[in-house]
Design a protein around this motif. Structure first.
Motif, PDB file in Angstrom:
ATOM      1  N   MET A 247       0.881  -1.159   0.000  1.00 39.05           N
ATOM      2  CA  MET A 247       0.000   0.000   0.000  1.00 39.05           C
ATOM      3  C   MET A 247       0.924   1.216   0.000  1.00 39.05           C
ATOM      4  N   VAL A 248       0.714   2.117  -0.949  1.00 44.36           N
ATOM      5  CA  VAL A 248       1.568   3.318  -1.023  1.00 44.36           C
ATOM      6  C   VAL A 248       1.070   4.336   0.002  1.00 44.36           C
ATOM      7  N   VAL A 249       1.965   4.725   0.915  1.00 44.71           N
ATOM      8  CA  VAL A 249       1.598   5.728   1.916  1.00 44.71           C
ATOM      9  C   VAL A 249       2.326   7.049   1.670  1.00 44.71           C
ATOM     10  N   ASN A 250       3.346   7.018   0.836  1.00 48.28           N
ATOM     11  CA  ASN A 250       4.141   8.228   0.614  1.00 48.28           C
ATOM     12  C   ASN A 250       4.457   8.390  -0.875  1.00 48.28           C
TER      13      ASN A 250
END
Lengths: 401, 401
Positions: A247-250
């Motif tokens: 999951m891309v958080v940044n």
């Protein structure tokens, strides 16, 4: 949508359900079984007799009772007689265990290996060797009723093709088929993702017992995830559900990730990120290295504290997103994320409180995994037991009993 | 874990399953029902007779057949006779419909209202008025078997308490209980989240038919979400699952969100964000405003194109994260996200291709909702029908038939 079951299917279902009760819940009296299953005592007696004749359960006096008077008999699973084999393909070790009905470890083997790429057939060979060695010590009249392996990668359902295990360099490996052939037991070897199986294990026997909606995060070389929703493992369309580490958080200024992307949760909050931020050797990953950072922070090391603060921040964002999407009751930190959670729980909670919607988090519990490093093996064993818990007599017959 | 069902429970299950087949699949012959349910023809005949006597289905000649010769009778749901009431509390309209078994719209009412805060009891009063008006025109001998309402907010399970509907200013409203009292039908009014019900509708009757794992995104004043996994709606612990709009995709430099957070998917990719980026009045949200941006982009308006590019970027990141976590087969864009998808599909796909893991996206389909603005009403109707599809005769008896 199919019609309801036949009488024979109901009988089979009831035998499986009774066996599952004592497998998961341990020894219990027929009266308790009758209550939990909503059946009368004479039906329970018939089911217990049938399972007893097959050698799957035994009735005996309880080991100890707190009460005076003559104790009731309890039904207990035949853990010594009926077992599965479970394998865990770890980062720096291979583990194999012989686990009896009821989840009892009867025997285990571990093989250390340096981290890095390794041929799938070599891994299968080593695991099969350990397993056959354990089988040779098992007593006559005992039965292996299932075999399953956990890998840190993506596994296709229902055929078990291992699509990718990046740190081992595996791509589209027929690992389960290879193990099946090498074991030669006439039992197909099931393969599952390590974090999904860890989630299953903590759900059935650990920090998530009795909880129908949970998220399990497993840290080691990467961050894996497993989701239980409505009491069931979330598989998705082809078995790849739960890839929480990617999951891309940044997205704007994220670190490069092993998957080729940037800013994935694993890249921001995995072991390497923690070690780098703590100015330690990022290639020396593993539990000891993570623990050293947490201990340094406890002693007041400012760099270690800042590293845990950063990693906790990203973990908190990731977990908060999962809370909004999945509304779990419990979030469990397993593998080396147990240590990280110890050192950054305040930061994780603070992010969750800012991001997760109030109703979604008001009954939330954050927990450390209770099964430690065994979670994955325990989960693999549960995968291996799944068939006998659906059709006890048929499965035992196929196992040659 | 309970024991298998009794014979009576099996009969009830089979009646419900047969009714569900014709409710979802439309008219079909007894031979087709026998095959789909795995039952022999005489059992099917008995079930059809029983449902027919109750007035739930009817056997008749098919409307048209492509074949020569005498056609088989088909079993069709009694859509005119057995119906539910469905409500949708929208942003600028209230909608109510009377929907017959089989999902046929028999009657509908709409009430326009200016967007903004509004008392829950006024909304309940207006909806109950429309519904009672529709009931008064329904023929004698017809039966209302369920009532359900959709709201754009968080709804607690199982009691239906509406925890929050931000744009209406609702907090902890007993909206379902109020509607139940006002309707006075002796039927409890169920309440659900609009995007979860939209997901259910598209799964049963729209772009997700036959797909067991899908994600539905619903755009209007915010971005709502609904998740179907393994053929079941993902509720989570207390019914709040699917709050996709509050997944944070831009934590470092995100726009403020109505929830109090920053960088939520809704804040970056919702209607307001699109209109602002397109340099249009961000308060004039709604389908026409969104469509105008997409049309301007089609005509070559550079600002509109850039706005769709930006919004598509964030949507792509959000959807890619959901693909990694949930491994859906289909992602459906509903509400005004249909228009946004038309204008930014390339950007969304490009982000997905960069972020989503290859195995997780290799069979992925991106689709626009097929039910348009009716998706939410159709989903609410399915919620209202759920009881009669579990116990047809009991539910009909309770409805006074």
């Amino acid at each position: 949508m199919r019609a309801g079951p036949s009488l024979e299917e109901i009988r089979r279902h009831n035998l499986g359900t009774l066996l599952r009760h004592v497998h998961i819940g341990g020894s219990m009296s027929r009266a308790v079984l009758a209550e939990r299953m909503g059946l009368n005592r004479s039906t329970i007696l018939g089911l217990v007799s049938e399972l007893g004749s097959a050698g799957l359960v035994r009735e005996e006096l309880p080991r100890e009772t707190g009460r005076a008077g003559r104790p009731s008999l309890v039904v207990r699973p035949e853990s010594d007689r009926v077992y599965v084999l479970a394998f865990d393909v770890g980062v720096d070790r291979l583990a194999a265990a012989r686990i009896g009905l009821g989840g009892i470890f009867l025997d285990r083997r571990e093989i250390s290996m340096p981290p890095g790429p390794r041929n799938a057939d070599k891994v299968a060979e080593a695991l099969a060797g350990s397993a056959l060695d354990m089988l040779s010590t098992a007593q006559h009249g005992t039965h292996c009723v299932g075999v399953a392996a956990a890998v840190r990668g993506m596994v296709r359902r229902p055929d078990g093709l291992v699509r990718a295990v990046p740190y081992l360099g595996w791509k589209d490996e027929e690992f389960g088929k290879d193990l099946t052939r090498r074991m030669g037991l006439g039992l197909p070897v099931s393969v599952g993702n390590e974090a999904s199986l860890g989630a299953l294990a903590e759900h059935l026997r650990g920090a998530g017992t009795g909880c129908q909606d949970l998220v399990y995060l497993h840290g080691d070389i990467g961050i894996g995830g497993g989701v239980i929703t409505g009491g069931q493992l979330l598989h998705g369309d082809a078995g790849y559900g739960g890839e929480i580490g990617h999951m891309v958080v940044n997205p704007r200024s994220g670190r490069p990730c092993g998957c080729g992307g940037r800013g994935c949760l694993e890249a921001e909050a995995g072991e390497r990120a923690l070690l780098e931020a703590a100015q330690r050797d990022p290639s020396a990953t593993g539990r000891e290295a993570v623990r050293a950072v947490v201990e340094a922070a406890d002693r007041g090391d400012i760099t270690a504290r800042a590293a845990l603060h950063d990693v906790g921040d990203w973990l908190g964002i990731g977990v908060a997103n999962l809370i909004n999407v999945l509304n779990p009751r419990t979030v469990i930190f397993g593998g080396t994320l147990r240590e990280v959670f110890l050192g950054s729980a305040a930061q994780i909670r603070s992010r969750i409180n800012r991001i997760a919607l109030t109703p979604s988090r008001e009954n939330l519990r954050l927990r450390m995994g209770e099964l430690g490093d065994d979670a994955v093996l325990v989960g693999a064993a549960e995968l291996a037991f799944s068939e006998i818990l659906v059709g006890p007599l048929e499965t035992l017959a196929r196992a040659g009993a």
